[in-house]
Design a protein around this motif. Structure first.
Motif, PDB file in Angstrom:
ATOM      1  N   VAL A  23     -33.845 -18.539  26.681  1.00  0.00           N
ATOM      2  CA  VAL A  23     -32.450 -18.321  26.585  1.00  0.00           C
ATOM      3  C   VAL A  23     -31.968 -16.854  26.489  1.00  0.00           C
ATOM      4  CG1 VAL A  23     -30.333 -19.441  25.306  1.00  0.00           C
ATOM      5  CG2 VAL A  23     -32.465 -20.750  25.484  1.00  0.00           C
ATOM      6  N   GLN A  24     -32.223 -16.150  25.702  1.00  0.00           N
ATOM      7  CA  GLN A  24     -31.962 -14.816  25.383  1.00  0.00           C
ATOM      8  C   GLN A  24     -31.940 -14.243  26.743  1.00  0.00           C
ATOM      9  OE1 GLN A  24     -35.130 -13.779  22.722  1.00  0.00           O
ATOM     10  NE2 GLN A  24     -33.497 -13.192  21.235  1.00  0.00           N
ATOM     11  N   ALA A  25     -32.776 -14.417  27.729  1.00  0.00           N
ATOM     12  CA  ALA A  25     -33.036 -13.736  29.259  1.00  0.00           C
ATOM     13  C   ALA A  25     -31.729 -14.426  29.894  1.00  0.00           C
ATOM     14  CB  ALA A  25     -34.233 -14.138  29.947  1.00  0.00           C
ATOM     15  N   LEU A  26     -31.481 -15.582  29.646  1.00  0.00           N
ATOM     16  CA  LEU A  26     -30.290 -16.275  30.379  1.00  0.00           C
ATOM     17  C   LEU A  26     -29.024 -15.651  29.793  1.00  0.00           C
ATOM     18  CD1 LEU A  26     -28.832 -18.528  32.146  1.00  0.00           C
ATOM     19  CD2 LEU A  26     -28.920 -19.695  30.007  1.00  0.00           C
ATOM     20  N   MET A  27     -28.879 -15.299  28.560  1.00  0.00           N
ATOM     21  CA  MET A  27     -27.872 -14.496  27.851  1.00  0.00           C
ATOM     22  C   MET A  27     -27.459 -13.187  28.441  1.00  0.00           C
ATOM     23  SD  MET A  27     -27.814 -15.540  23.653  1.00  0.00           S
ATOM     24  CE  MET A  27     -27.622 -17.300  23.182  1.00  0.00           C
ATOM     25  N   ASN A  28     -28.678 -12.438  28.562  1.00  0.00           N
ATOM     26  CA  ASN A  28     -28.649 -11.077  29.003  1.00  0.00           C
ATOM     27  C   ASN A  28     -28.140 -11.113  30.496  1.00  0.00           C
ATOM     28  OD1 ASN A  28     -29.363  -9.077  27.034  1.00  0.00           O
ATOM     29  ND2 ASN A  28     -31.118 -10.494  26.658  1.00  0.00           N
ATOM     30  N   GLU A  29     -28.454 -11.993  31.176  1.00  0.00           N
ATOM     31  CA  GLU A  29     -28.093 -12.358  32.865  1.00  0.00           C
ATOM     32  C   GLU A  29     -26.677 -12.684  32.679  1.00  0.00           C
ATOM     33  OE1 GLU A  29     -29.708 -14.353  36.540  1.00  0.00           O
ATOM     34  OE2 GLU A  29     -30.828 -14.224  34.670  1.00  0.00           O
ATOM     35  N   ARG A  30     -26.402 -13.390  32.037  1.00  0.00           N
ATOM     36  CA  ARG A  30     -24.929 -14.041  32.445  1.00  0.00           C
ATOM     37  C   ARG A  30     -24.009 -13.956  31.266  1.00  0.00           C
ATOM     38  NH1 ARG A  30     -26.627 -20.052  34.134  1.00  0.00           N
ATOM     39  NH2 ARG A  30     -24.234 -20.181  34.143  1.00  0.00           N
ATOM     40  N   TYR A  31     -23.982 -12.874  30.322  1.00  0.00           N
ATOM     41  CA  TYR A  31     -23.237 -12.808  29.320  1.00  0.00           C
ATOM     42  C   TYR A  31     -21.692 -13.031  29.533  1.00  0.00           C
ATOM     43  CZ  TYR A  31     -23.012  -7.893  30.787  1.00  0.00           C
ATOM     44  OH  TYR A  31     -23.146  -6.828  31.713  1.00  0.00           O
ATOM     45  N   LYS A  86     -32.136 -19.774  15.111  1.00  0.00           N
ATOM     46  CA  LYS A  86     -32.168 -19.469  13.671  1.00  0.00           C
ATOM     47  C   LYS A  86     -33.314 -18.863  13.269  1.00  0.00           C
ATOM     48  CE  LYS A  86     -27.989 -21.851  11.936  1.00  0.00           C
ATOM     49  NZ  LYS A  86     -27.409 -22.901  10.882  1.00  0.00           N
ATOM     50  N   ARG A  87     -34.484 -19.673  13.824  1.00  0.00           N
ATOM     51  CA  ARG A  87     -35.896 -19.216  13.208  1.00  0.00           C
ATOM     52  C   ARG A  87     -36.239 -18.096  13.923  1.00  0.00           C
ATOM     53  NH1 ARG A  87     -36.353 -24.954  13.398  1.00  0.00           N
ATOM     54  NH2 ARG A  87     -37.335 -24.641  15.782  1.00  0.00           N
ATOM     55  N   ALA A  88     -36.142 -17.980  15.307  1.00  0.00           N
ATOM     56  CA  ALA A  88     -36.592 -17.056  16.209  1.00  0.00           C
ATOM     57  C   ALA A  88     -36.020 -15.639  16.041  1.00  0.00           C
ATOM     58  CB  ALA A  88     -36.575 -17.369  17.405  1.00  0.00           C
ATOM     59  N   THR A  89     -34.637 -15.487  15.804  1.00  0.00           N
ATOM     60  CA  THR A  89     -33.843 -14.488  15.795  1.00  0.00           C
ATOM     61  C   THR A  89     -33.067 -14.022  14.550  1.00  0.00           C
ATOM     62  OG1 THR A  89     -31.641 -15.388  16.596  1.00  0.00           O
ATOM     63  CG2 THR A  89     -33.370 -14.581  18.185  1.00  0.00           C
ATOM     64  N   GLY A  90     -32.743 -15.067  13.451  1.00  0.00           N
ATOM     65  CA  GLY A  90     -31.960 -14.929  12.388  1.00  0.00           C
ATOM     66  C   GLY A  90     -30.613 -15.120  12.611  1.00  0.00           C
ATOM     67  N   LEU A  91     -30.266 -15.543  13.822  1.00  0.00           N
ATOM     68  CA  LEU A  91     -28.703 -15.635  14.441  1.00  0.00           C
ATOM     69  C   LEU A  91     -28.514 -17.046  14.943  1.00  0.00           C
ATOM     70  CD1 LEU A  91     -28.332 -11.960  15.932  1.00  0.00           C
ATOM     71  CD2 LEU A  91     -27.491 -12.862  13.478  1.00  0.00           C
ATOM     72  N   THR A  92     -27.353 -17.468  14.999  1.00  0.00           N
ATOM     73  CA  THR A  92     -27.077 -18.617  15.752  1.00  0.00           C
ATOM     74  C   THR A  92     -26.922 -18.230  17.257  1.00  0.00           C
ATOM     75  OG1 THR A  92     -24.759 -18.395  15.479  1.00  0.00           O
ATOM     76  CG2 THR A  92     -25.845 -19.437  14.029  1.00  0.00           C
ATOM     77  N   PRO A  93     -27.016 -19.165  18.084  1.00  0.00           N
ATOM     78  CA  PRO A  93     -26.733 -18.860  19.530  1.00  0.00           C
ATOM     79  C   PRO A  93     -25.570 -17.868  19.798  1.00  0.00           C
ATOM     80  CG  PRO A  93     -27.625 -20.940  19.502  1.00  0.00           C
ATOM     81  CD  PRO A  93     -27.391 -20.520  18.151  1.00  0.00           C
ATOM     82  N   HIS A  94     -24.364 -18.328  19.240  1.00  0.00           N
ATOM     83  CA  HIS A  94     -23.130 -17.755  19.419  1.00  0.00           C
ATOM     84  C   HIS A  94     -23.045 -16.170  18.909  1.00  0.00           C
ATOM     85  CE1 HIS A  94     -18.804 -16.576  18.006  1.00  0.00           C
ATOM     86  NE2 HIS A  94     -18.858 -16.923  18.910  1.00  0.00           N
ATOM     87  N   ALA A  95     -23.590 -16.090  17.755  1.00  0.00           N
ATOM     88  CA  ALA A  95     -23.717 -14.835  17.187  1.00  0.00           C
ATOM     89  C   ALA A  95     -24.564 -13.748  17.962  1.00  0.00           C
ATOM     90  CB  ALA A  95     -24.554 -14.794  15.592  1.00  0.00           C
ATOM     91  N   TYR A  96     -25.650 -14.316  18.432  1.00  0.00           N
ATOM     92  CA  TYR A  96     -26.578 -13.528  19.297  1.00  0.00           C
ATOM     93  C   TYR A  96     -26.072 -13.098  20.671  1.00  0.00           C
ATOM     94  CZ  TYR A  96     -31.072 -11.770  21.611  1.00  0.00           C
ATOM     95  OH  TYR A  96     -31.713 -11.121  22.229  1.00  0.00           O
TER      96      TYR A  96
END
Length: 276
Positions: A178-186, A211-221
């Motif tokens: 999901v992080q890769a998706l965010m970095n590609e389509r932010y 929250k477990r993996a990054t300490g942030l919610t998807p919106h915050a990340y």
């Protein structure tokens, strides 16, 4: 369109992003609710003052530390009581909205609540933040994230019956996809449903995973990803308005808000310092 009551200040509107969800923001000094019920599931939080309400044959108090919950078709009444003022916010979920929340939580049946008042300050704060985000109406992802997380905690912590909310897989690899998706389509208007589909998770599971993996919610990340993109644009000499849009913010005001929250200064102040 908001409806204004000139005797007591109140606003009522329907949220455009969630069919069947209505919101009320009220500031009463001389109001009394006769016994009534709603077809909708109701959640209310008090911002100032309080009131008394009657339900299930007993009288209880609404205060800033209390979350009020009423099942659909549950009779209740209210009056100012001890307080000279009652400022509160209410959420009304008709059947389509309840079903939408259930899908986001991965459940088919919502819980029944055997009480109407819960002393849960953290959950009160969560629903207050949700209502304020809906009132602002500028960030659909934040609204959905707060909606899913608030109702998920409410159902899990205080609901009776219904279905258990499935736990999210504890897998950093899924979060990485999901992080890769965010970095590609932010720069696009990504949704929790769209991001969750990539890894086979419900929105509620996705929030827990992040929250477990990054300490942030998807919106915050995603906001952090967009801020980094805005930095790159600004360093390249892109005007602030264009940098905001290129980074995925709806306008310059949104970029200013998140920039200042994270760095304590506005983009313009940062640019001036960089040039200096």
């Amino acid at each position: 369109m908001a409806r204004i009551d000139t005797r007591n200040s109140s606003r009522y509107w329907r949220d455009p992003h969630v069919p069947g969800l209505s919101c009320l923001a009220a500031d009463f000094t001389s109001h009394e609710y006769a016994p009534h019920s709603h077809d909708a599931f109701v959640v209310a939080v008090t911002e100032a003052g309080g009131s008394e309400f009657k339900s299930r044959g007993s009288t209880e108090e609404a205060s800033a530390a209390t979350l009020l919950v009423f099942n659909p078709a549950e009779p209740h009444s209210g009056r100012m009581g001890w307080s000279k003022r009652w400022r509160y916010r209410g959420l009304y979920l008709s059947k389509p909205a309840i079903e939408a929340v259930g899908r986001s939580l991965g459940i088919g049946a919502t819980p029944y609540f055997t009480a109407n008042a819960f002393k849960d300050e953290a959950l009160v704060a969560s629903f207050l933040a949700l209502h304020q985000a809906l009132d602002d109406g500028r960030d659909a992802l934040e609204e959905h994230e707060l909606l899913v997380s608030s109702f998920g905690v409410l159902f899990r912590r205080h609901g009776s019956g219904g279905e258990p909310i499935p736990a999210a897989p504890r897998d950093r690899e899924l979060a990485g996809l999901v992080q890769a998706l965010m970095n590609e389509r932010y720069s696009e208007e990504l949704t929790l449903d769209e991001m969750g589909t990539v890894v086979g998770l419900t929105p509620f599971q996705l929030i827990g995973l992040f929250k477990r993996a990054t300490g942030l919610t998807p919106h915050a990340y995603l906001t952090q990803v967009r801020l980094k993109a805005a930095f790159r644009e600004l360093k390249a000499g892109t005007p602030i308005v264009e940098a905001a849009l290129a980074a995925g913010f709806c306008d310059q005001s949104a970029l200013n808000k998140h920039f200042k929250r994270c760095f304590g200064i506005t983009p313009l102040q940062w640019l001036r310092a960089a040039r200096g």
